[in-house]
Design a protein around this motif. Structure first.
Motif, PDB file in Angstrom:
ATOM      1  N   UNK A   1       3.460   2.881 -13.288  1.00 16.09           N
ATOM      2  CA  UNK A   1       4.650   2.139 -13.677  1.00 16.09           C
ATOM      3  C   UNK A   1       4.599   0.787 -12.985  1.00 16.09           C
ATOM      4  N   UNK A   2       5.404  -0.178 -13.432  1.00 14.81           N
ATOM      5  CA  UNK A   2       5.444  -1.456 -12.709  1.00 14.81           C
ATOM      6  C   UNK A   2       5.773  -1.265 -11.231  1.00 14.81           C
ATOM      7  N   UNK A   3       6.639  -0.289 -10.948  1.00 18.00           N
ATOM      8  CA  UNK A   3       7.031  -0.044  -9.558  1.00 18.00           C
ATOM      9  C   UNK A   3       5.893   0.564  -8.752  1.00 18.00           C
ATOM     10  N   UNK A   4       5.103   1.451  -9.366  1.00 16.68           N
ATOM     11  CA  UNK A   4       3.984   2.034  -8.616  1.00 16.68           C
ATOM     12  C   UNK A   4       2.899   1.003  -8.357  1.00 16.68           C
ATOM     13  N   UNK A   5       2.724   0.070  -9.303  1.00 17.28           N
ATOM     14  CA  UNK A   5       1.780  -1.034  -9.091  1.00 17.28           C
ATOM     15  C   UNK A   5       2.267  -1.907  -7.937  1.00 17.28           C
ATOM     16  N   UNK A   6       3.551  -2.205  -7.932  1.00 16.31           N
ATOM     17  CA  UNK A   6       4.118  -3.045  -6.869  1.00 16.31           C
ATOM     18  C   UNK A   6       4.056  -2.337  -5.518  1.00 16.31           C
ATOM     19  N   UNK A   7       4.360  -1.036  -5.496  1.00 17.85           N
ATOM     20  CA  UNK A   7       4.293  -0.271  -4.254  1.00 17.85           C
ATOM     21  C   UNK A   7       2.867  -0.243  -3.723  1.00 17.85           C
ATOM     22  N   UNK A   8       1.908  -0.031  -4.609  1.00 16.63           N
ATOM     23  CA  UNK A   8       0.502  -0.020  -4.210  1.00 16.63           C
ATOM     24  C   UNK A   8       0.116  -1.332  -3.541  1.00 16.63           C
ATOM     25  N   UNK A   9       0.479  -2.424  -4.156  1.00 14.78           N
ATOM     26  CA  UNK A   9       0.139  -3.744  -3.600  1.00 14.78           C
ATOM     27  C   UNK A   9       0.827  -3.962  -2.260  1.00 14.78           C
ATOM     28  N   UNK A  10       2.090  -3.563  -2.175  1.00 11.49           N
ATOM     29  CA  UNK A  10       2.847  -3.772  -0.943  1.00 11.49           C
ATOM     30  C   UNK A  10       2.290  -2.939   0.209  1.00 11.49           C
ATOM     31  N   UNK A  11       1.926  -1.698  -0.073  1.00 11.32           N
ATOM     32  CA  UNK A  11       1.363  -0.850   0.976  1.00 11.32           C
ATOM     33  C   UNK A  11      -0.003  -1.371   1.435  1.00 11.32           C
ATOM     34  N   UNK A  12      -0.805  -1.829   0.504  1.00 10.49           N
ATOM     35  CA  UNK A  12      -2.101  -2.390   0.879  1.00 10.49           C
ATOM     36  C   UNK A  12      -1.927  -3.598   1.789  1.00 10.49           C
ATOM     37  N   UNK A  13      -0.935  -4.414   1.511  1.00  7.71           N
ATOM     38  CA  UNK A  13      -0.668  -5.577   2.365  1.00  7.71           C
ATOM     39  C   UNK A  13      -0.255  -5.153   3.764  1.00  7.71           C
ATOM     40  N   UNK A  14       0.309  -3.955   3.859  1.00  8.10           N
ATOM     41  CA  UNK A  14       0.733  -3.421   5.157  1.00  8.10           C
ATOM     42  C   UNK A  14      -0.367  -2.602   5.836  1.00  8.10           C
ATOM     43  N   UNK A  15      -1.562  -2.611   5.261  1.00  8.57           N
ATOM     44  CA  UNK A  15      -2.691  -1.962   5.910  1.00  8.57           C
ATOM     45  C   UNK A  15      -3.015  -0.563   5.461  1.00  8.57           C
ATOM     46  N   UNK A  16      -2.343  -0.070   4.429  1.00  5.35           N
ATOM     47  CA  UNK A  16      -2.609   1.281   3.927  1.00  5.35           C
ATOM     48  C   UNK A  16      -3.840   1.279   3.024  1.00  5.35           C
ATOM     49  N   UNK A  17      -4.477   2.438   2.935  1.00  2.75           N
ATOM     50  CA  UNK A  17      -5.662   2.620   2.102  1.00  2.75           C
ATOM     51  C   UNK A  17      -5.479   3.838   1.200  1.00  2.75           C
ATOM     52  N   UNK A  18      -6.242   3.886   0.112  1.00  3.44           N
ATOM     53  CA  UNK A  18      -6.162   4.976  -0.870  1.00  3.44           C
ATOM     54  C   UNK A  18      -4.746   5.103  -1.421  1.00  3.44           C
ATOM     55  N   UNK A  19      -4.162   3.972  -1.764  1.00  7.03           N
ATOM     56  CA  UNK A  19      -2.800   3.963  -2.301  1.00  7.03           C
ATOM     57  C   UNK A  19      -2.772   3.197  -3.624  1.00  7.03           C
ATOM     58  N   UNK A  20      -3.667   3.552  -4.543  1.00  5.86           N
ATOM     59  CA  UNK A  20      -3.726   2.904  -5.841  1.00  5.86           C
ATOM     60  C   UNK A  20      -2.493   3.191  -6.674  1.00  5.86           C
ATOM     61  N   UNK A  21      -2.299   2.435  -7.761  1.00  8.03           N
ATOM     62  CA  UNK A  21      -1.093   2.590  -8.588  1.00  8.03           C
ATOM     63  C   UNK A  21      -0.892   3.991  -9.162  1.00  8.03           C
ATOM     64  N   UNK A  22      -1.976   4.640  -9.593  1.00 11.49           N
ATOM     65  CA  UNK A  22      -1.845   5.995 -10.140  1.00 11.49           C
ATOM     66  C   UNK A  22      -1.463   6.983  -9.047  1.00 11.49           C
TER      67      UNK A  22
END
Length: 202
Positions: free
Chosen positions: A151-172
């Protein structure tokens, strides 16, 4: 959890309607009836779900669910403070643990994500951060084919978490997380669990 999108609901022997994946065996049925889609609003619980969703990538959720007790034992019950201290000896221990999924990249991501979870405490914490991506509306799928994978929100969450240093947090993976912890309700409209989370009306 990435659900099987190829089947609609079935009526179980108890008369309750569930998606076909939830009728696969007793463990999956229990998970569906009591956990999947219910709100998770504590840091440890949400960190555990992020970790297990990452391990599930490319595998079946049933595999991860069967191994969950071993995962909890191996990863200090998913206490972020404890996992954040894991070093190379722990990585080697985990790679030799036949009870879990022995994937170095996913193991390292779980440790990385523990440290990122701790870092988020200075900015409201993991729970508020993830739940801030709750959409204004939730899907209302009539068939499993209508359940989205992202979803648009899962894509946004994925990007936001990656910016915070998280890994293996793709949109799906993040959409599966959002389904699992009640941020969206993708129970099929005729399932007995539709609307049961209290987050969304039926």
């Amino acid at each position: 959890m990435a659900t099987d999108k190829t089947h609609a609901t079935v009526r179980g022997s108890d008369g309750l309607v569930r998606p076909a994946w939830a009728e696969a065996d007793d463990l999956m049925r229990e998970y569906y009836d009591t956990e999947w889609g219910m709100p998770v609003r504590d840091e440890r619980g949400l960190y555990e779900r992020i970790s297990l969703e990452a391990f599930q990538s490319g595998l079946s959720w049933a595999t991860i669910l069967r191994k969950r007790p071993a995962f909890r034992a191996a990863f200090a019950n998913f206490d972020p403070d404890a996992v954040a201290e894991f070093g190379e000896a722990d990585v080697e221990r985990l790679l030799n643990d036949v009870g879990i999924v022995r994937n170095r990249a996913k193991i390292l991501a779980t440790i990385t994500n523990a440290r990122a979870t701790i870092a988020l405490r200075d900015d409201g914490g993991l729970v508020d951060f993830v739940w801030s991506f709750q959409p204004a509306t939730t899907p209302a799928p009539r068939t499993a084919e209508e359940v989205p994978a992202t979803s648009p929100e899962s894509v946004a969450l994925s990007k936001a978490l990656r910016k915070r240093g998280f890994a293996f947090v793709g949109p799906t993976t993040m959409f599966a997380l959002m389904e699992a912890v009640g941020i969206v309700d993708t129970h099929l409209v005729d399932s007995h669990r539709r609307g049961s989370s209290g987050v969304w009306s039926a």
